[in-house]
Write an enzyme that holds these catalytic residues in place. Sequence first.
Site, PDB file in Angstrom:
ATOM      1  N   LYS A  23      25.222  -4.041  -0.031  1.00 55.53           N
ATOM      2  CA  LYS A  23      24.537  -4.215   0.427  1.00 55.53           C
ATOM      3  C   LYS A  23      24.072  -5.930   1.010  1.00 55.53           C
ATOM      4  O   LYS A  23      23.739  -6.636   1.057  1.00 55.53           O
ATOM      5  CB  LYS A  23      23.153  -3.651   1.448  1.00 55.53           C
ATOM      6  CG  LYS A  23      22.306  -3.644   2.299  1.00 55.53           C
ATOM      7  CD  LYS A  23      21.603  -2.974   2.951  1.00 55.53           C
ATOM      8  CE  LYS A  23      20.043  -3.274   1.939  1.00 55.53           C
ATOM      9  NZ  LYS A  23      18.982  -4.645   2.164  1.00 55.53           N
ATOM     10  N   ASN A  24      23.234  -6.130  -0.839  1.00 53.66           N
ATOM     11  CA  ASN A  24      22.253  -6.982  -1.005  1.00 53.66           C
ATOM     12  C   ASN A  24      22.982  -7.942  -1.267  1.00 53.66           C
ATOM     13  O   ASN A  24      22.936  -8.934  -2.209  1.00 53.66           O
ATOM     14  CB  ASN A  24      21.701  -6.296  -1.972  1.00 53.66           C
ATOM     15  CG  ASN A  24      20.663  -5.993  -1.550  1.00 53.66           C
ATOM     16  OD1 ASN A  24      20.256  -5.974  -0.200  1.00 53.66           O
ATOM     17  ND2 ASN A  24      20.468  -5.188  -2.631  1.00 53.66           N
ATOM     18  N   ARG A 124       6.838 -11.347  -0.188  1.00 52.41           N
ATOM     19  CA  ARG A 124       7.644 -12.077  -0.425  1.00 52.41           C
ATOM     20  C   ARG A 124       7.818 -12.891   0.505  1.00 52.41           C
ATOM     21  O   ARG A 124       8.156 -13.165   0.559  1.00 52.41           O
ATOM     22  CB  ARG A 124       9.234 -10.338   0.168  1.00 52.41           C
ATOM     23  CG  ARG A 124       9.573  -8.735  -0.550  1.00 52.41           C
ATOM     24  CD  ARG A 124      10.619  -8.352  -0.511  1.00 52.41           C
ATOM     25  NE  ARG A 124      10.823  -7.649   1.025  1.00 52.41           N
ATOM     26  CZ  ARG A 124      11.804  -8.024   1.490  1.00 52.41           C
ATOM     27  NH1 ARG A 124      12.567  -7.551   0.749  1.00 52.41           N
ATOM     28  NH2 ARG A 124      11.838  -7.075   3.078  1.00 52.41           N
TER      29      ARG A 124
END
Length: 419
Positions: A23-24, A124
């Site tokens: 996914k990343n 983040r």
Amino acid sequence: MSALISITGGTPLQGRVRTEGAKNSCLPIIAATLLCEEQVVLHDIPALEDVLTMCQVLNFLGVETEYTPEEKKLTVFAGSMSSVEAPYALVRKMRASFLVIGPLLARFGRARVSLPGGCAIGIRPIDLHLKGLKAMGAEVIIGHGFIETVADKLHGERIYLDFPSVGATENIMMAAVLAEGITTIENAAEEPEVVDLARFINAMGGRVVGAGTDTIRIHGVTSLHSAEHTVIPDRIEAGTFMVAAAITGGEITVENVIPAHMVPLIAKLKEAGCDVIEEEALIHIRRNGPVRAVDIKTLPYPGFPTDLQSQMMALLTLAKGTSVITESVFENRFMHVDELRRMGAQIKIEGHCAVVAGRDKIFGAPVKATDLRAGAALTLAGLAAQGCTEIGAVHHIDRGYWHFTEKIAALGAQISRCE
């Protein structure tokens, strides 16, 4: 009403399971297709919620995408783009949507992207992304919930990241591909997904050198061309299944995995009492006796991944002794602790550390997934718990795991999903 996962614990997992494309890796690579005016073809792209959201972002920009779920094949043609604005309705669903700002700015000299959303696991900040774009000559305007960047022409620059942020490394790398001159990213993220993105860019004719080290150099080119690329296996999904074998006292083989990407997890699972055998694209794992307590500290790659912290915590709730887990990447990534406590786990939070006092048993209970990896951890806890566990808010799990319950059921677990 959202879906529920129901689990009756106590069955050791047995068999073989295949991981999907990472996914990343998928998300930044799909964003990078915006750099190319010709058609590109991507393989091993799972039909995850996050992947589909990224495709929706591209469609909103006027990009043509064709996805074949059976083949896990995505074809993208960005030559037809009609917009450089990514809307709030899509970007709020997934933080990785912000990765389109670098390629849009590089190719069109302008990008307007909503402030990002995603899992509530920490702040983040995007300041490192913007710092890099500014250094390359972009003007950044923030207001009314959007970030707008403008540049006549980006130029190469030497950029030092205060923290080896994966997202910032990827965004700056993509922006630098079509910039004039050489861009150097120092203290860059070294994750395998960054390397995969660089491989894809280079397959399109880009010139990225040093990906996988802390210094990446991007030699700007004038244009990119058509390419095909197969995404690397998902090390976090593979790791989740490995921990599932450990927590249930089972024995499984994980297929489509790169063992070199799994070194920190393999080391900790061996410490915890598991036998792990590595082959070229396979990992065999079984638990050999009781779970032993271990200490873990999450770190940027090649350290222990934060995305596997919650799964290991679930395992260590059943360890002989006390384990200490230190979370040094995201400041709010212990939200699963309260849910594990509902199942009888003995966990105490002390700042950035979780002290886990192992016990012989945990018990099924109704719990709620608070984010993607927390949902995976609660599933693993349910597999080992006595009695029935019901997990709510499983849409979080769908963001990063494809056919998760079906794969676990195929390994022998008593697990089902009710929509």
